[in-house]
Structure formats: structure tokens, C-alpha cells
Design a protein around this motif. Structure first.
Motif, short mmCIF file in Angstrom:
data_model
loop_
_atom_site.label_atom_id
_atom_site.label_comp_id
_atom_site.label_asym_id
_atom_site.label_seq_id
_atom_site.Cartn_x
_atom_site.Cartn_y
_atom_site.Cartn_z
N SER A 193 -55.45 -19.94 -16.89
CA SER A 193 -55.24 -20.92 -17.73
C SER A 193 -54.17 -22.01 -17.29
O SER A 193 -53.63 -21.78 -16.36
N LEU A 194 -54.45 -23.12 -17.97
CA LEU A 194 -53.71 -24.41 -17.81
C LEU A 194 -53.12 -24.97 -19.02
O LEU A 194 -53.88 -25.08 -20.06
N VAL A 195 -51.83 -25.18 -18.96
CA VAL A 195 -51.15 -25.74 -20.00
C VAL A 195 -50.56 -27.22 -19.57
O VAL A 195 -49.70 -27.15 -18.64
N LEU A 196 -50.91 -28.41 -19.70
CA LEU A 196 -50.78 -29.62 -19.24
C LEU A 196 -50.08 -30.48 -20.15
O LEU A 196 -50.68 -30.80 -21.11
N VAL A 197 -48.97 -30.95 -19.94
CA VAL A 197 -48.26 -32.14 -20.78
C VAL A 197 -48.88 -33.29 -19.95
O VAL A 197 -48.52 -33.31 -18.93
N THR A 198 -49.29 -34.32 -20.95
CA THR A 198 -49.56 -35.46 -20.44
C THR A 198 -49.68 -36.47 -21.26
O THR A 198 -49.77 -36.30 -22.32
N HIS A 199 -49.39 -37.92 -21.07
CA HIS A 199 -49.44 -38.77 -21.84
C HIS A 199 -50.94 -39.57 -21.74
O HIS A 199 -51.11 -40.52 -22.41
N ASP A 200 -51.53 -39.11 -20.75
CA ASP A 200 -52.58 -39.75 -20.41
C ASP A 200 -54.01 -39.23 -21.06
O ASP A 200 -54.53 -38.09 -20.84
N ARG A 201 -54.50 -39.90 -22.24
CA ARG A 201 -55.40 -39.28 -22.97
C ARG A 201 -56.72 -39.06 -22.48
O ARG A 201 -57.47 -38.23 -22.70
N SER A 202 -57.10 -39.89 -21.41
CA SER A 202 -58.23 -39.61 -20.88
C SER A 202 -58.47 -38.41 -19.80
O SER A 202 -59.33 -37.83 -19.69
N LEU A 203 -57.27 -38.23 -19.49
CA LEU A 203 -57.21 -36.88 -18.69
C LEU A 203 -57.11 -35.77 -19.99
O LEU A 203 -57.77 -34.46 -19.73
N ALA A 204 -56.21 -35.73 -21.02
CA ALA A 204 -56.20 -34.84 -21.94
C ALA A 204 -57.41 -34.42 -22.69
O ALA A 204 -57.88 -32.96 -22.97
N ARG A 205 -58.41 -35.49 -22.78
CA ARG A 205 -59.71 -35.07 -23.52
C ARG A 205 -60.59 -34.18 -22.88
O ARG A 205 -61.55 -33.67 -23.31
#
Ligand code: ADP
Ligand code: ADP
Length: 240
Positions: free
Chosen positions: A207-219
């Protein structure tokens, strides 16, 4: 089964008379093999949440379970052992040890296994000969097969992050926690490292839980959770 569960999770930072409530009553389940993005404005509490999920900080309300273990019930040592066994961490900065080679840095978490968690049997710590092949293989799979003997100072920023990704995966953790793991890289290198993390997570079914402010990565992850004014809400990845 969830690999990480948060129940009624709350955090208020207290410094003298100053109280900074960040969030309260958060619920979260991270299931085996899924990828979850946590987005939100700067200061929303994303790093705080990730630190609580990883047992790096203690909540002021509620409970975190990692691999079924209730974190608050464990001794500091046992919590450390569980973190090392069940979780991998990748931060914005690589946190590799400067005096060790890439290969040694990746081997280290594996050499520290065999510690007891919650009363289970302590195994024997593995030997260098036992962990080296796995560390090599991981470094090869992140494209660093030709950099095994290089120290962090001799690697580029992208190479250092890739070594950090290999280190996070060496114990085959149930979940990798990433706090802006590509935030310090240029866009192209960031995309490469991000793709690599997704590929490896899928291959290992981690599993991966990723904090990011980069929406293109988040989606591009399975689920997106937005932290806003102390509440966590699920948003459709396609709407991010
Ligand atoms: P994000 O990662 O979303 O930018 P953080 O989790 O870093 O948010 O911070 C959430 C809030 O908690 C902010 O108001 C921040 O100033 C505060 N905060 C973070 N860490 C601490 C700390 N160690 N002591 C006091 N306040 C903190
Ligand atoms: P047990 O090992 O059966 O849990 P102990 O009294 O030996 O009980 O240990 C007390 C606590 O310290 C336990 O939570 C245990 O998990 C932890 N602990 C003891 N030895 C180690 C070790 N070598 N590595 C990691 N944690 C340890």
C-alpha cells in the motif's frame, strides 16, 4: 483487512499556553495494496496525519493500528520495530546516511529486523550476506545498479530519492508512507521517481499513502483524501 487504521484520530499541538488544534475525529482505513493520496492546503495537517499514521508522533485523541497492532499500547522499542518491519518512509529529503554507500543504506533497515513487536518471538537479525542480494536487486530495479558503491554525496537528487525508495521497500513493508517524496525534484525527475514508486508498489502489492500538493500526481492514485479545516473527505481522483 486494513494495513493502517485510524479511529477518532485527533492532534492538538500544545506549547505552553498555546494550543494548535489541527484535526479531530478522523477515520481512515488503508487496505492492502491500495494507493491513497492525501491532499490539502499548506498547514492543513497533512504531515501531522502522516506522522501519526507512521507512529512518529503521538495523537492527542484516538488510535492508530498498524498491521493490527494498537500503536499506543506498544513500548517505544516495539513501536520502532513494527515501524521498521511494516512501514517504509520516503520524505522530501532523502535522509540517507552520508557516510554509507547506496547499497549499505538500503541494507540497513533489513539488518535491523528480527526485533520483537508486542510480545511475539524475536528472530535472529539477518546477516549482511542474507540481505545484500535483496538490496542489490531493489537498487537495480530503481535503475541504480551502477551506483551501488556510491555515497549519497556522489549521487544526483533523483538518484538519491530512488535510493530512498529502494530503502523504504527492502523489508517488503505492508505500506509505504511518503511525505512529498518528489517535492524537491524538478518536474521531469519527479515524474520518473513517482512512476517508479507506483510501479514498485504495484509489483510488491504494497500500500502507499502519499502526502502531496501536486494534484496531477494525486489523481493517479486509487483514492484521494482531502484534509480541509480539520476534516478528511474522500474526493473523486478524476475531479482533482
Ligand atoms: P501540512 O503538512 O498540511 O502543511 P502540518 O501538518 O505541517 O500541515 O501542520 C499543521 C498545523 O500544525 C500547522 O498550523 C502547523 O503550524 C502546526 N504544527 C505542525 N507541526 C507543529 C509542531 N511541531 N508544533 C506546533 N505546531 C505544529
Ligand atoms: P518481549 O520481548 O517478550 O515482548 P521483553 O520484556 O523482553 O518482552 O521486552 C520488553 C519490550 O521491549 C517489549 O515490548 C519488546 O517487544 C521490546 N524489546 C525487547 N527486546 C527487543 C529487541 N531486541 N528489539 C526490539 N524490541 C525489543
Amino acid at each position: 483487512d486494513s494495513v493502517i487504521r485510524a479511529e477518532g484520530l485527533g492532534k492538538t499541538y500544545r506549547e505552553g499556553k498555546l494550543n494548535t488544534p489541527v484535526f479531530d475525529g478522523l477515520h481512515l482505513d488503508v487496505y492492502a495494496g491500495e494507493t491513497v493520496a492525501i491532499i490539502g492546503a499548506s498547514g492543513a495537517g497533512k504531515s501531522t496525519l502522516l506522522h501519526l499514521l507512521g507512529g512518529l508522533d503521538v495523537p492527542t485523541a484516538g488510535e492508530v493500528y498498524v498491521d493490527g497492532h494498537r500503536m499506543s499500547k506498544l513500548s517505544d522499542r516495539a513501536r520502532g520495530a513494527l515501524r521498521n518491519r511494516a512501514l517504509g518512509f520516503v520524505y522530501q529529503f532523502h535522509h540517507l546516511l552520508p557516510e554509507f554507500t547506496a547499497l549499505e543504506n538500503v541494507m540497513l533497515p533489513a539488518l535491523l529486523t528480527g526485533q520483537a513487536v508486542d510480545g511475539d518471538k524475536r528472530g535472529k537479525p539477518p546477516t549482511v550476506a542474507e540481505v545484500e542480494p535483496k538490496a542489490r536487486e531493489l537498487l537495480e530495479s530503481v535503475g541504480l545498479g551502477h551506483r551501488l558503491q556510491h555515497k549519497p554525496g556522489e549521487l544526483s537528487g533523483g538518484e538519491r530519492q530512488r535510493a530512498a525508495v529502494a530503502r523504504a521497500l527492502v523489508n517488503r513493508p505492508a505500506c509505504v508512507l511518503g511525505d512529498e517524496p518528489t517535492g524537491n525534484l524538478d518536474d521531469r525527475t519527479a515524474a520518473t521517481v513517482f512512476d517508479l514508486m507506483l510501479d514498485l508498489n504495484r509489483a510488491q502489492r504494497t500500500s502507499l499513502v502519499l502526502v502531496t500538493h501536486d494534484r496531477s500526481l494525486a489523481r493517479r492514485l486509487d483514492r484521494v483524501l482531502e484534509l480541509h479545516e480539520g476534516k478528511l473527505r474522500e474526493v473523486a481522483p478524476s475531479s482533482v
